[in-house]
Design an enzyme around this catalytic site. Structure first.
Site, PDB file in Angstrom:
ATOM      1  N   LYS A 130       0.786  -1.235   0.142  1.00  0.00           N
ATOM      2  CA  LYS A 130       0.083  -0.241   0.066  1.00  0.00           C
ATOM      3  C   LYS A 130       0.918   1.184  -0.002  1.00  0.00           C
ATOM      4  CE  LYS A 130      -4.344  -1.641   2.196  1.00  0.00           C
ATOM      5  NZ  LYS A 130      -5.083  -1.431   3.288  1.00  0.00           N
ATOM      6  N   LYS A 141     -10.692  -3.994  -2.832  1.00  0.00           N
ATOM      7  CA  LYS A 141     -11.538  -2.789  -2.903  1.00  0.00           C
ATOM      8  C   LYS A 141     -10.677  -1.634  -3.668  1.00  0.00           C
ATOM      9  CE  LYS A 141     -13.580  -3.662   1.369  1.00  0.00           C
ATOM     10  NZ  LYS A 141     -13.151  -3.280   2.726  1.00  0.00           N
ATOM     11  N   LYS A 145      -5.553 -10.948  -5.840  1.00  0.00           N
ATOM     12  CA  LYS A 145      -6.664 -11.123  -5.308  1.00  0.00           C
ATOM     13  C   LYS A 145      -7.734 -10.015  -5.588  1.00  0.00           C
ATOM     14  CE  LYS A 145      -6.006  -8.251  -1.208  1.00  0.00           C
ATOM     15  NZ  LYS A 145      -6.223  -8.004   0.055  1.00  0.00           N
TER      16      LYS A 145
HETATM   17  P1  TYM Z   1     -10.797  -5.693   4.653  1.00  0.00           P
HETATM   18  O1  TYM Z   1     -11.775  -4.785   4.718  1.00  0.00           O
HETATM   19  O2  TYM Z   1      -9.749  -5.426   3.820  1.00  0.00           O
HETATM   20  O3  TYM Z   1     -11.132  -6.999   4.342  1.00  0.00           O
HETATM   21  C1  TYM Z   1     -12.202  -7.683   4.926  1.00  0.00           C
HETATM   22  C2  TYM Z   1     -12.225  -9.130   5.144  1.00  0.00           C
HETATM   23  O4  TYM Z   1     -12.337  -9.617   3.785  1.00  0.00           O
HETATM   24  C3  TYM Z   1     -11.197 -10.515   3.551  1.00  0.00           C
HETATM   25  N1  TYM Z   1     -10.973 -10.352   1.990  1.00  0.00           N
HETATM   26  C4  TYM Z   1     -10.847 -11.389   0.925  1.00  0.00           C
HETATM   27  N2  TYM Z   1     -11.018 -12.864   1.284  1.00  0.00           N
HETATM   28  C5  TYM Z   1     -10.948 -13.684   0.268  1.00  0.00           C
HETATM   29  N3  TYM Z   1     -10.709 -13.193  -1.205  1.00  0.00           N
HETATM   30  C6  TYM Z   1     -10.401 -11.656  -1.236  1.00  0.00           C
HETATM   31  N4  TYM Z   1     -10.172 -11.165  -2.392  1.00  0.00           N
HETATM   32  C7  TYM Z   1     -10.545 -10.850  -0.108  1.00  0.00           C
HETATM   33  N5  TYM Z   1     -10.244  -9.483   0.146  1.00  0.00           N
HETATM   34  C8  TYM Z   1     -10.529  -9.235   1.352  1.00  0.00           C
HETATM   35  C9  TYM Z   1     -10.120 -10.175   4.412  1.00  0.00           C
HETATM   36  O5  TYM Z   1      -9.037 -11.147   4.590  1.00  0.00           O
HETATM   37  C10 TYM Z   1     -10.953  -9.596   5.478  1.00  0.00           C
HETATM   38  O6  TYM Z   1     -11.248 -11.047   6.417  1.00  0.00           O
HETATM   39  N6  TYM Z   1      -7.643  -5.610   8.154  1.00  0.00           N
HETATM   40  C11 TYM Z   1      -8.892  -6.282   8.063  1.00  0.00           C
HETATM   41  C12 TYM Z   1      -9.983  -5.402   8.754  1.00  0.00           C
HETATM   42  C13 TYM Z   1      -9.491  -5.745  10.233  1.00  0.00           C
HETATM   43  C14 TYM Z   1      -9.687  -6.955  10.947  1.00  0.00           C
HETATM   44  C15 TYM Z   1      -9.773  -6.342  12.537  1.00  0.00           C
HETATM   45  C16 TYM Z   1     -10.158  -8.304  10.747  1.00  0.00           C
HETATM   46  C17 TYM Z   1      -9.375  -4.599  11.156  1.00  0.00           C
HETATM   47  N7  TYM Z   1      -9.441  -4.951  12.284  1.00  0.00           N
HETATM   48  C18 TYM Z   1      -9.687  -7.409  13.476  1.00  0.00           C
HETATM   49  C19 TYM Z   1     -10.328  -9.273  11.611  1.00  0.00           C
HETATM   50  C20 TYM Z   1      -9.951  -8.714  12.872  1.00  0.00           C
HETATM   51  C21 TYM Z   1      -9.137  -6.316   6.517  1.00  0.00           C
HETATM   52  O7  TYM Z   1      -8.451  -6.871   5.733  1.00  0.00           O
HETATM   53  O8  TYM Z   1     -10.165  -5.538   6.131  1.00  0.00           O
END
Ligand code: TYM
Length: 337
Positions: free
Chosen positions: A113, A203, A200
């Site tokens: 990022k 967003k 992957k």
């Molecule tokens: P975020 O919003 O980027 O993603 C949210 C969840 O979606 C999963 N994910 C995916 N899974 C499969 N294939 C994909 N292409 C894909 N893109 C995203 C991510 O692995 C995630 O589970 N950092 C975290 C947010 C967070 C969090 C936490 C999660 C903040 N605090 C505490 C668990 C526990 C995140 O990736 O957000």
């Protein structure tokens, strides 16, 4: 015996997509029956990159409505907004003071990022995984259901809890923080981009055709799938490393149509893309339809969503504040009168 505890979250940045649902939210829905489940909308994480303040609050509510529309049931889980519980920011600070900078500098997501941000990388972006560790550790979570991309952040949360807090300030008999485990399911943990099967679905990809948003209308879903990258080999198969797009699209079809991979492999073995893509589009539209209907109903009645978030906040704050006090105490901070 108390139920094992689950904590997870999604950032309210842009439209949630199939990866967020299949990699994370779908698993929460199954876990809420057998686990003490807390899920938050992680709005503080969403501001670690440039964001639009005019949209954040609405996106936060819409994301909470999506949790509900996907099947999270406020009677069986607590749904809340991260920034509404100050303990998240406070524990983050306390953990910052015991976490080595080098641990953060080697995080893959930070490296990826920060390249995109050039000179504008915020301290918050570097700090992102410590805030995530605070989210998890505050709730003494046993399991954290996430997609594959979050594995490294989970390992960091474990290391902070074990090596930097428990080992230094606790004892083997009396650990301060619970050490969580990631829960990464085999299927759906890494949904790939529709325009490049080696990356992957994300967003932050500037190309919207690379992902299917959970709220995309049926015509748009069909159009994106029609345009999805493919190859020119005959027949469709799983597991060929030379054909990442085929593997991804077949995998999506298996999950979204509710058929196991073996039956999808035999159904599609002799198909061409012209025959397969409409099937995948139909399965995707059908799987998302109930979510979209429920989401619209909830967004037409936002007070209901806000009430769910308030009740979730009250339950979550009680747990979070108790953990925070424990950590404040072992770090030697003055007790509040
Ligand atoms: P975020 O919003 O980027 O993603 C949210 C969840 O979606 C999963 N994910 C995916 N899974 C499969 N294939 C994909 N292409 C894909 N893109 C995203 C991510 O692995 C995630 O589970 N950092 C975290 C947010 C967070 C969090 C936490 C999660 C903040 N605090 C505490 C668990 C526990 C995140 O990736 O957000």
């Amino acid at each position: 015996m108390p139920q094992p505890r689950v904590l997870s979250g999604v950032q309210p940045t842009g439209a949630l997509h199939l990866g967020n649902w299949l990699g994370a939210i779908r698993n929460w829905v199954d876990l809420q029956d057998s686990h003490d489940t807390y899920v938050c909308v992680v709005d503080l994480h969403a501001i670690t990159v440039p964001h639009d303040p005019a949209k954040l609050a609405a996106d936060t509510r819409s994301t909470a409505a999506l949790y509900l529309a996907c099947g999270m049931d406020p009677k069986r889980c607590s749904i809340f907004v991260q920034s509404q519980i100050a303990a998240h920011s406070e524990l983050c600070w306390l953990l910052n003071c015991v976490t080595p900078l080098t641990w953060l500098e080697r995080m893959t997501q930070f490296k990826e990022k920060s390249v995109k941000q050039g000179d504008n990388v915020s301290v918050g972006l570097l700090n992102y995984p410590v805030l995530m560790a605070a989210d998890i550790l505050l709730y003494d979570a046993d399991l954290v259901p996430v997609g594959e991309d979050q594995k490294q952040h989970l390992e960091l949360a474990r290391d902070i809890a074990q090596q930097r807090v428990n080992a230094r300030f606790g004892s083997e008999k009396q650990p301060i923080l619970n050490v969580p485990k990631p829960l990464i399911l085999k299927e759906g943990a890494r949904i790939m981009s529709l325009t490049d099967g080696r990356n992957k679905m994300s967003k932050s990809d500037p190309n919207e055709s690379s992902r299917i948003a959970l709220l995309d209308p049926p015509e748009l879903i069909t159009k994106k799938i029609k345009r999805a990258k493919t190859d020119s080999e005959h027949g469709l198969e799983f597991g060929n490393p030379e054909r990442p797009e085929t593997n991804n699209l077949l995998g999506l079809y298996s999950i979204l149509s509710g058929q196991d991979r073996q039956s999808v492999a035999s159904e599609c073995a002799e198909m061409g893309w012209g025959q397969f893509k409409p099937l995948l589009a139909e399965a995707t539209v059908a799987a998302l339809k109930p979510i979209q209907i429920l989401h619209k109903e909830l967004m037409d009645n936002p007070k209901e969503v806000d009430l769910v978030l308030k009740a979730g906040r009250d339950r979550a704050a009680a747990v979070a504040n108790a953990t925070l006090n424990r950590v404040r105490q072992v770090l030697g901070l003055a007790i509040r009168a």
